[in-house]
Motif scaffolding. Sequence first.
Motif, PDB file in Angstrom:
ATOM      1  N   ILE A  43       0.884  -1.152   0.091  1.00 19.73           N
ATOM      2  CA  ILE A  43      -0.038   0.035  -0.155  1.00 19.73           C
ATOM      3  C   ILE A  43       0.666   1.213  -0.156  1.00 19.73           C
ATOM      4  O   ILE A  43       0.625   2.195  -0.686  1.00 19.73           O
ATOM      5  CB  ILE A  43      -0.875   0.116   1.212  1.00 19.73           C
ATOM      6  N   SER A  44       1.847   1.427   0.674  1.00 17.98           N
ATOM      7  CA  SER A  44       2.646   2.396   0.736  1.00 17.98           C
ATOM      8  C   SER A  44       3.323   2.724  -0.618  1.00 17.98           C
ATOM      9  O   SER A  44       3.557   3.967  -0.892  1.00 17.98           O
ATOM     10  CB  SER A  44       4.053   2.130   1.940  1.00 17.98           C
ATOM     11  N   GLN A  45       3.868   1.907  -1.290  1.00 21.37           N
ATOM     12  CA  GLN A  45       4.238   1.952  -2.822  1.00 21.37           C
ATOM     13  C   GLN A  45       3.175   2.651  -3.482  1.00 21.37           C
ATOM     14  O   GLN A  45       3.482   3.444  -4.307  1.00 21.37           O
ATOM     15  CB  GLN A  45       4.760   0.586  -3.307  1.00 21.37           C
ATOM     16  N   LEU A  46       1.769   2.159  -3.581  1.00 23.42           N
ATOM     17  CA  LEU A  46       0.769   2.629  -4.316  1.00 23.42           C
ATOM     18  C   LEU A  46       0.621   4.125  -3.768  1.00 23.42           C
ATOM     19  O   LEU A  46       0.375   4.971  -4.661  1.00 23.42           O
ATOM     20  CB  LEU A  46      -0.329   1.885  -4.149  1.00 23.42           C
ATOM     21  N   ASN A  47       0.701   4.491  -2.731  1.00 23.19           N
ATOM     22  CA  ASN A  47       0.247   5.759  -2.247  1.00 23.19           C
ATOM     23  C   ASN A  47       1.350   6.454  -2.574  1.00 23.19           C
ATOM     24  O   ASN A  47       1.185   7.938  -2.610  1.00 23.19           O
ATOM     25  CB  ASN A  47       0.238   5.648  -0.624  1.00 23.19           C
ATOM     26  N   SER A  48       2.811   6.141  -2.938  1.00 22.04           N
ATOM     27  CA  SER A  48       3.778   7.039  -3.361  1.00 22.04           C
ATOM     28  C   SER A  48       3.836   7.442  -4.470  1.00 22.04           C
ATOM     29  O   SER A  48       4.317   8.507  -4.785  1.00 22.04           O
ATOM     30  CB  SER A  48       5.146   6.336  -2.892  1.00 22.04           C
ATOM     31  N   ILE A  49       2.615   7.173  -5.335  1.00 25.36           N
ATOM     32  CA  ILE A  49       2.659   7.234  -6.814  1.00 25.36           C
ATOM     33  C   ILE A  49       1.187   7.949  -7.002  1.00 25.36           C
ATOM     34  O   ILE A  49       1.109   8.290  -8.174  1.00 25.36           O
ATOM     35  CB  ILE A  49       2.609   6.063  -7.767  1.00 25.36           C
ATOM     36  N   MET A  50       0.525   8.689  -5.966  1.00 22.39           N
ATOM     37  CA  MET A  50      -0.685   9.030  -5.934  1.00 22.39           C
ATOM     38  C   MET A  50      -0.760  10.399  -6.948  1.00 22.39           C
ATOM     39  O   MET A  50      -1.542  11.105  -7.351  1.00 22.39           O
ATOM     40  CB  MET A  50      -1.533   9.174  -4.920  1.00 22.39           C
ATOM     41  N   GLY A  51       0.583  11.000  -6.785  1.00 25.44           N
ATOM     42  CA  GLY A  51       0.526  12.336  -7.553  1.00 25.44           C
ATOM     43  C   GLY A  51       0.136  12.431  -9.136  1.00 25.44           C
ATOM     44  O   GLY A  51      -0.120  13.228  -9.648  1.00 25.44           O
ATOM     45  N   MET A  52       0.551  10.927  -9.654  1.00 26.14           N
ATOM     46  CA  MET A  52       0.193  10.694 -11.130  1.00 26.14           C
ATOM     47  C   MET A  52      -1.345  10.940 -11.222  1.00 26.14           C
ATOM     48  O   MET A  52      -1.547  11.365 -12.405  1.00 26.14           O
ATOM     49  CB  MET A  52       0.331   9.531 -11.655  1.00 26.14           C
ATOM     50  N   MET A  53      -2.227  10.988 -10.394  1.00 27.19           N
ATOM     51  CA  MET A  53      -3.691  11.098 -10.550  1.00 27.19           C
ATOM     52  C   MET A  53      -4.030  12.857 -10.586  1.00 27.19           C
ATOM     53  O   MET A  53      -4.943  13.086 -10.913  1.00 27.19           O
ATOM     54  CB  MET A  53      -4.485  10.701  -9.573  1.00 27.19           C
ATOM     55  N   ASP A  54      -3.234  13.391 -10.438  1.00 25.28           N
ATOM     56  CA  ASP A  54      -3.151  14.965 -10.373  1.00 25.28           C
ATOM     57  C   ASP A  54      -2.445  15.568 -11.704  1.00 25.28           C
ATOM     58  O   ASP A  54      -2.905  16.766 -11.802  1.00 25.28           O
ATOM     59  CB  ASP A  54      -2.613  15.552  -9.136  1.00 25.28           C
ATOM     60  N   VAL A  55      -1.862  14.840 -12.466  1.00 27.50           N
ATOM     61  CA  VAL A  55      -1.435  15.565 -13.804  1.00 27.50           C
ATOM     62  C   VAL A  55      -2.012  15.875 -14.714  1.00 27.50           C
ATOM     63  O   VAL A  55      -2.078  16.839 -15.565  1.00 27.50           O
ATOM     64  CB  VAL A  55      -0.227  15.045 -14.169  1.00 27.50           C
ATOM     65  N   LEU A  56      -3.278  15.343 -14.932  1.00 27.96           N
ATOM     66  CA  LEU A  56      -4.223  15.437 -15.684  1.00 27.96           C
ATOM     67  C   LEU A  56      -5.878  15.840 -15.158  1.00 27.96           C
ATOM     68  O   LEU A  56      -6.217  15.091 -14.077  1.00 27.96           O
ATOM     69  CB  LEU A  56      -4.752  14.411 -16.873  1.00 27.96           C
ATOM     70  N   ASP A  57      -6.567  16.788 -15.531  1.00 26.89           N
ATOM     71  CA  ASP A  57      -7.853  17.088 -14.978  1.00 26.89           C
ATOM     72  C   ASP A  57      -8.630  17.709 -16.329  1.00 26.89           C
ATOM     73  O   ASP A  57      -8.219  17.584 -17.547  1.00 26.89           O
ATOM     74  CB  ASP A  57      -7.750  17.927 -13.787  1.00 26.89           C
TER      75      ASP A  57
END
Length: 429
Positions: A43-57
């Motif tokens: 889970i910590s690995q997946l959380n570390s990449i969550m910024g990817m969800m913010d690059v496109l809106d």
Amino acid sequence: MKKAYQDRAREELLELQAELEQRYKEVKKMGFQLDMSRGKPGISQLNSIMGMMDVLDSQSDYQTEEGFDSRNYGAMDGILEAKRLMADIMGTTPEKVVVYGNSSLSIMYDSISRCYTHGVTKDSVPWCKLERVKWLCPAPGYDRHFAITERFGIEMIVIPMREDGPDMDQIERLVAEDESIKGIWCVPKYSNPQGISYSDSVVRRMAALKPKAADFRIYWDNAYAVHDLDPKHPVKILDILSACEEAGNPDLVYEFASTSKISFSGAGIAAMAASEKNLKEIREQLGIMTIGYDKINQLRHVRYFKNLEGVCRQMEVHAELIRPKFNAVLEILEEELGGLEIGTWTKPLGGYFISFEAMEGCAQKIVAKCREAGVIMTKAGATYPYGNDPKDTNIRIAPTFPTLEEITETAKLFALCVKLVSVEKLLEK
């Protein structure tokens, strides 16, 4: 210094057995509930990449650098930026890359299916029309590779793994004499499950193969290309496509990779790299089966990582998160089992697994004991074709998904099960 189990008298073993059985009963009461049968990111690995969800809106520019609207049909073989990123991960060039959906395993399955129904090239006979089709399988290896070839009724031949890769003497001999051998599975860097990386000599010999079958292909699954546990000292392997070109065999290999353990396991991007002749055949099929994969996801990855340097920064984060888990397992194995001569294990420099070799005839019972106590591991035998480990010794340990506390306790349980089953085995003798 510990006394090896084999050197202990029967009375000692019986006393030890009673002690271990009591400890096992106490551990079972702890109520473990943990599934570590697959090499999943934590889970910590997946959380570390969550910024990817913010690059496109909804306000983002979805145009690629070539002016293509990534929201629309087209760019069947991937946008240029994604080709460049995946090429850098694989160590090749963008013109050799096709970007697909989220799974490299799907590409491999599709490639086998295409060859089975239509042939590797227009000039070759579809495998479904041949009396026999065989495949070389370095083992221990990846169970899902074996599942694909078994699915198509392809006969699998076990190739022993050495410290620097598969047994090339055997591979060279077999492919040169048997036209029914059509391919080989390879995980060249941090192999699943042993963590072995192919030496330069193995890569060059692989690239220089002279198969009797003109439609033989190397399936080069570069799944752990950037998955170093110590990113400051990465293991480097030769680029197989360049090696094949130098050997005069440019069409011999299909290379696969994905970001499944770099970004999101279920929402990464995957790619194949191959020669222009191979890609021509593949693109013709793609033109029929799809009008394009998820280019928004491709763009999201490129905008987030930007380049290989960005990928490497993310992998440094991952290494910091999973290295303590690997170290914890290795320390407990050494502390609990070192010197007892009832098992050996790998100490990988990267990848996702630790490979354990138990006493002959013990692997299935050890895994069953772990399951009985609440910990599900990869089925014993899964690392061999048809699920048949001839000596029943290999067990794949996947440390990444549990928390550090969970994997520490699990490693202790595993060591206890190894001891108990080993004592039982020795007492049988």
